[in-house]
Design a protein around this motif. Structure first.
Motif, PDB file in Angstrom:
ATOM      1  N   ASN A 100       3.085   4.013   1.537  1.00 18.66           N
ATOM      2  CA  ASN A 100       3.463   4.217   2.840  1.00 18.66           C
ATOM      3  C   ASN A 100       4.591   5.104   2.573  1.00 18.66           C
ATOM      4  O   ASN A 100       5.277   5.489   1.617  1.00 18.66           O
ATOM      5  CB  ASN A 100       3.620   2.964   3.160  1.00 18.66           C
ATOM      6  N   LYS A 136       0.800  -1.044   0.028  1.00 20.17           N
ATOM      7  CA  LYS A 136       0.217   0.000  -0.077  1.00 20.17           C
ATOM      8  C   LYS A 136       0.860   1.349  -0.048  1.00 20.17           C
ATOM      9  O   LYS A 136       2.180   1.099   0.132  1.00 20.17           O
ATOM     10  CB  LYS A 136      -1.033   0.151   1.176  1.00 20.17           C
ATOM     11  N   ASN A 139      -0.496   8.316   4.313  1.00 20.01           N
ATOM     12  CA  ASN A 139      -1.126   7.438   5.375  1.00 20.01           C
ATOM     13  C   ASN A 139      -1.857   8.315   6.501  1.00 20.01           C
ATOM     14  O   ASN A 139      -1.175   8.706   7.330  1.00 20.01           O
ATOM     15  CB  ASN A 139       0.159   6.612   6.136  1.00 20.01           C
ATOM     16  N   LYS A 185      -0.951   7.605  10.442  1.00 19.64           N
ATOM     17  CA  LYS A 185       0.207   8.100  10.880  1.00 19.64           C
ATOM     18  C   LYS A 185       0.240   9.599  10.929  1.00 19.64           C
ATOM     19  O   LYS A 185       0.935  10.264  12.061  1.00 19.64           O
ATOM     20  CB  LYS A 185       1.240   7.547  10.226  1.00 19.64           C
TER      21      LYS A 185
END
Length: 513
Positions: free
Chosen positions: A398, A396, A445, A448
């Motif tokens: 990231n 994905k 993301n 995060k």
């Protein structure tokens, strides 16, 4: 005896050239003189005098004729000189009138048109007819004249000519020149337009370039696209190939930019002006007698610091994208481009297809006037970290773990000792850098990213920025101190912390805030 009239006597005297000679003849005719065969001395003298008098008369007549001729020549010369002076005065007056009319015509022309913009760039300025149907079809602004173009930009024609003029040597420069560090080492040279030219380039971007649809494979510098959308098509692929176009912006010449605007439908005159506004040449600085001169080197090309340059690259590379996408589909690959980064990915690893793809990509790139960077071709297969424009795409989208770890460590250090003495990325402004990176992480993301934003908000509460951090300052970017950039920290701090990163920003600068 014949009786002579008074007039006849006068004529006889003139014919004899002497009164004494006439009297002698008359005395002989009347018989009062001795007609002996041997002339007397007095008779001889009288005849001699008459002869001499005749010769003298002839000489006097000749002298009179000569004097009259010289006088006549002088008069002729004087008359001719007078006529010449009159003609010269008339010609001078006529030429002066022509000069004034020409100057007035030139001023009127300059007030309405652009007829010269410098050496080697002024060809085609006489072509003023645009393809209005094509422009209207593409929903692009139409200008009946270059003066109307200037008016639309909020400029006078004189100002537009000043900004577009190509000068080999000048005491004026429309750009700030500086450099920033490259991730791969060395420094990237940038040319940032000054205020008035930058405004003109922004106008071109907003009113012309943003109205042109880009190729679907392009994700750089287009609305609703970013490095995130560029990375998404390559997530979870078996092989990801990254290639880089060498000297991407400098390889796009002013002639290619002009060709683009002409192709859109603009008259060659308008296309020339637009291309000159969007291009520049390398310069060298020389100081002579205290005066700084800017000397241009080589041909004009696309500057990296111009707001219009990224969008121009997208359209100039349109055919390149079209051909590369076709090539990718032929070999079963997905293709995207972000600025000078080309990315191909496939769901299976076929070494023959990979080799063929790379060979044909190089041919296509060169045929379209670009060059692949020999040291920046990376083939990333399953099992190794796969990155597309700085984003990990293995499973994905990231952020690289090492980068995240370093950022957490930085926030920890700030929590202990405050903002002073800390740095993130290439920006000298620590607060702008960490906020920018947090927004970047949030885009890739969100989970995060929200954690980082909360931590930064707490740090700003714990260590409120000092006045020297909040105040707009000029920050030195190069050791030579030949250029500066301005960072407004106060503006960044007034934005909500959950704002996303500027997706129209150059991806190599996104870590700088």
């Amino acid at each position: 005896m014949e009786q002579l009239s008074r007039q006849q006597l006068y004529d006889r005297i003139r014919a004899a050239f002497s009164k004494d000679a006439f009297i002698l003849e008359e005395m002989k005719r009347l018989g009062f003189w001795d007609n002996s065969p041997q002339p007397t001395l007095s008779e001889e003298l009288i005849k001699k005098e008459a002869t001499l008098q005749k010769e003298l008369q002839e000489l006097l007549e000749k002298q009179q004729q000569y004097n009259n001729r010289e006088a006549m020549l002088r008069e002729m010369r004087a008359a001719k000189l007078q006529v010449s002076k009159e003609k010269q005065a008339a010609t001078k007056l006529r030429n002066e009138q022509k000069r004034k009319e020409k100057a007035e015509k030139w001023l009127n022309t300059e007030a309405e048109q652009v007829v010269y913009l410098g050496e080697k760039v002024s060809a085609g300025l006489a072509a003023t007819e645009s393809n209005k149907e094509l422009l209207q079809k593409n929903n692009l602004p139409v200008f009946d004249s270059v003066k109307e173009l200037a008016t639309q930009m909020g400029l006078s024609l004189t100002q537009l000519r000043f900004l577009a003029y190509h000068r080999k040597v000048s005491t004026i420069c429309h750009y700030h020149y500086f450099s920033i560090p490259k991730k791969s080492g060395g420094r990237r040279q940038l040319a940032a337009p000054k205020k008035q030219l930058k405004a003109a380039q922004h106008w071109i971007l907003e009113n012309i370039l943003y109205k042109i649809p880009t190729h679907q494979a392009v994700h750089g510098f287009t609305p609703q696209h970013s490095i995130q959308t560029n990375a998404m098509p390559h997530v979870g692929k078996a092989v990801v190939i990254n290639l880089d176009l060498k000297d991407f912006f400098p390889s796009i010449s002013q002639k290619r930019i002009k060709g683009l605007f002409t192709k859109l439908g603009y008259a060659e005159q308008q296309a020339t002006v637009l291309s000159l506004l969007c291009s520049h040449a390398e310069i060298e600085k020389f100081e002579v007698d205290g005066q700084l001169y800017y000397v241009q080197k080589g041909e004009r090309f696309l500057p990296q610091g111009s707001p219009a340059s990224p969008a121009l690259t997208n359209w100039i590379a349109y055919k390149l994208d079209l051909r590369l996408e076709g090539l990718a589909k032929k070999y079963g690959f997905t293709y995207t481009r972000y600025a000078d980064d080309l990315t191909f990915s496939a769901t299976e690893i076929d070494e023959k297809k990979i080799t063929a793809l790379l060979a044909y990509v190089e041919q296509v790139v060169e045929s379209e006037g670009f060059t692949l960077h020999p040291d920046k071709t990376h083939v990333m297969r399953t099992g190794s970290q796969q990155k597309v424009t700085g984003i990990v795409v293995n499973e994905k989208t990231n952020i690289d773990r090492k980068t995240l770890h370093s950022f957490r460590a930085l926030l920890h250090q700030i929590d202990k000792t405050g903002w002073e003495g800390k740095q993130w990325g290439n920006s000298p402004n620590i607060i702008a850098s960490v906020i920018g990176f947090a927004n970047f992480v949030n885009m890739v993301n969100p989970t995060k990213g929200q954690v980082f934003k909360a931590e930064i908000a707490a740090l700003l509460q714990k260590y409120p920025p000092t006045a020297d951090l909040v105040t707009t300052k000029k920050l030195q970017l190069t050791p030579q101190n030949n250029s500066v950039a301005t960072t407004n920290v106060a503006t960044i701090l007034t934005k909500p912390i959950d704002n996303q990163a500027d997706t129209n920003k150059s991806w190599w600068d996104i870590f700088n805030g």
